[in-house]
Design a protein around this motif. Structure first.
Motif, mmCIF file in Angstrom:
data_model
loop_
_atom_site.group_PDB
_atom_site.id
_atom_site.type_symbol
_atom_site.label_atom_id
_atom_site.label_comp_id
_atom_site.label_asym_id
_atom_site.label_seq_id
_atom_site.Cartn_x
_atom_site.Cartn_y
_atom_site.Cartn_z
ATOM 1 N N PRO A 46 -4.489 9.973 -15.603
ATOM 2 C CA PRO A 46 -5.736 10.203 -14.862
ATOM 3 C C PRO A 46 -6.969 10.179 -15.761
ATOM 4 O O PRO A 46 -8.061 9.841 -15.298
ATOM 5 N N MET A 47 -6.797 10.498 -17.042
ATOM 6 C CA MET A 47 -7.934 10.460 -17.958
ATOM 7 C C MET A 47 -8.333 9.019 -18.278
ATOM 8 O O MET A 47 -9.511 8.669 -18.279
ATOM 9 N N VAL A 48 -7.341 8.161 -18.521
ATOM 10 C CA VAL A 48 -7.607 6.793 -18.965
ATOM 11 C C VAL A 48 -7.841 5.844 -17.798
ATOM 12 O O VAL A 48 -8.707 4.967 -17.867
ATOM 13 N N ALA A 49 -7.068 5.995 -16.737
ATOM 14 C CA ALA A 49 -7.158 5.061 -15.601
ATOM 15 C C ALA A 49 -7.087 5.839 -14.288
ATOM 16 O O ALA A 49 -6.069 5.811 -13.590
ATOM 17 N N PRO A 50 -8.151 6.539 -13.918
ATOM 18 C CA PRO A 50 -8.100 7.363 -12.704
ATOM 19 C C PRO A 50 -7.850 6.563 -11.426
ATOM 20 O O PRO A 50 -7.157 7.043 -10.526
ATOM 21 N N GLY A 51 -8.367 5.337 -11.353
ATOM 22 C CA GLY A 51 -8.133 4.515 -10.158
ATOM 23 C C GLY A 51 -6.659 4.176 -9.986
ATOM 24 O O GLY A 51 -6.114 4.277 -8.882
ATOM 25 N N PHE A 52 -6.021 3.780 -11.062
ATOM 26 C CA PHE A 52 -4.587 3.483 -11.033
ATOM 27 C C PHE A 52 -3.796 4.727 -10.657
ATOM 28 O O PHE A 52 -2.851 4.660 -9.874
ATOM 29 N N TRP A 53 -4.195 5.869 -11.213
ATOM 30 C CA TRP A 53 -3.501 7.126 -10.932
ATOM 31 C C TRP A 53 -3.592 7.477 -9.452
ATOM 32 O O TRP A 53 -2.595 7.828 -8.835
ATOM 33 N N LYS A 54 -4.804 7.361 -8.871
ATOM 34 C CA LYS A 54 -4.982 7.670 -7.451
ATOM 35 C C LYS A 54 -4.173 6.718 -6.579
ATOM 36 O O LYS A 54 -3.564 7.130 -5.590
ATOM 37 N N GLU A 55 -4.149 5.445 -6.956
ATOM 38 C CA GLU A 55 -3.365 4.469 -6.192
ATOM 39 C C GLU A 55 -1.872 4.802 -6.264
ATOM 40 O O GLU A 55 -1.159 4.724 -5.262
ATOM 41 N N SER A 56 -1.408 5.173 -7.436
ATOM 42 C CA SER A 56 0.005 5.532 -7.610
ATOM 43 C C SER A 56 0.365 6.754 -6.784
ATOM 44 O O SER A 56 1.417 6.794 -6.136
ATOM 45 N N ILE A 57 -0.494 7.756 -6.800
ATOM 46 C CA ILE A 57 -0.243 8.971 -6.020
ATOM 47 C C ILE A 57 -0.236 8.661 -4.527
ATOM 48 O O ILE A 57 0.608 9.166 -3.785
ATOM 49 N N SER A 58 -1.134 7.798 -4.080
ATOM 50 C CA SER A 58 -1.183 7.476 -2.655
ATOM 51 C C SER A 58 0.084 6.752 -2.200
ATOM 52 O O SER A 58 0.493 6.887 -1.049
ATOM 53 N N ARG A 59 0.713 6.003 -3.103
ATOM 54 C CA ARG A 59 1.983 5.341 -2.750
ATOM 55 C C ARG A 59 3.077 6.360 -2.472
ATOM 56 O O ARG A 59 3.944 6.142 -1.631
ATOM 57 N N PHE A 60 3.037 7.481 -3.172
ATOM 58 C CA PHE A 60 4.040 8.526 -2.944
ATOM 59 C C PHE A 60 3.933 9.100 -1.539
ATOM 60 O O PHE A 60 4.932 9.503 -0.949
ATOM 61 N N LEU A 61 2.733 9.146 -0.990
ATOM 62 C CA LEU A 61 2.548 9.682 0.353
ATOM 63 C C LEU A 61 3.238 8.823 1.402
ATOM 64 O O LEU A 61 3.629 9.322 2.462
ATOM 65 N N ASP A 62 3.396 7.528 1.117
ATOM 66 C CA ASP A 62 4.038 6.617 2.061
ATOM 67 C C ASP A 62 5.561 6.605 1.935
ATOM 68 O O ASP A 62 6.238 6.070 2.813
ATOM 69 N N GLU A 63 6.093 7.181 0.866
ATOM 70 C CA GLU A 63 7.543 7.171 0.644
ATOM 71 C C GLU A 63 8.223 8.201 1.544
ATOM 72 O O GLU A 63 7.696 9.288 1.772
ATOM 73 N N PRO A 64 9.404 7.870 2.041
ATOM 74 C CA PRO A 64 10.145 8.862 2.831
ATOM 75 C C PRO A 64 10.600 10.024 1.946
ATOM 76 O O PRO A 64 10.772 9.870 0.729
ATOM 77 N N ASP A 65 10.779 11.182 2.568
ATOM 78 C CA ASP A 65 11.189 12.371 1.822
ATOM 79 C C ASP A 65 12.477 12.135 1.037
ATOM 80 O O ASP A 65 12.617 12.602 -0.093
ATOM 81 N N ARG A 66 13.420 11.415 1.636
ATOM 82 C CA ARG A 66 14.703 11.166 0.967
ATOM 83 C C ARG A 66 14.502 10.436 -0.362
ATOM 84 O O ARG A 66 15.113 10.780 -1.367
ATOM 85 N N ALA A 67 13.635 9.439 -0.381
ATOM 86 C CA ALA A 67 13.380 8.681 -1.612
ATOM 87 C C ALA A 67 12.753 9.579 -2.676
ATOM 88 O O ALA A 67 13.096 9.487 -3.862
#
Length: 70
Positions: A30-51
């Motif tokens: 998040p310090m070096v690439a906050p945009g990439f970090w936010k995009e990565s975190i948002s992908r987790f929201l779309d993943e099913p709980d099992r994954a």
């Protein structure tokens, strides 16, 4: 100097060092690439709980394996 301390003090120091490294590693992206970090975190929201549970299980197993080996 390490030998003059009690074992409990040495273990506490090692645990604090490990926690410090985790925080450094976790904070790096998040310090070096906050945009990439936010995009990565948002992908987790779309993943099913099992994954996410399987991913968490694998990370815990890997961490325990590293602890056991070291």
């Amino acid at each position: 100097p390490e030998m003059s301390r009690g074992l409990g003090d040495v273990y506490k120091r090692q645990m604090m060092l490990a926690l410090g490294w985790v925080l450094v590693i976790e904070g790096f992206t998040p310090m070096v690439a906050p945009g990439f970090w936010k995009e990565s975190i948002s992908r987790f929201l779309d993943e099913p709980d099992r994954a996410l549970r399987i991913t968490g299980l694998l990370l815990v197993a890997l961490g325990l394996a590293i602890i056991w080996i070291v």
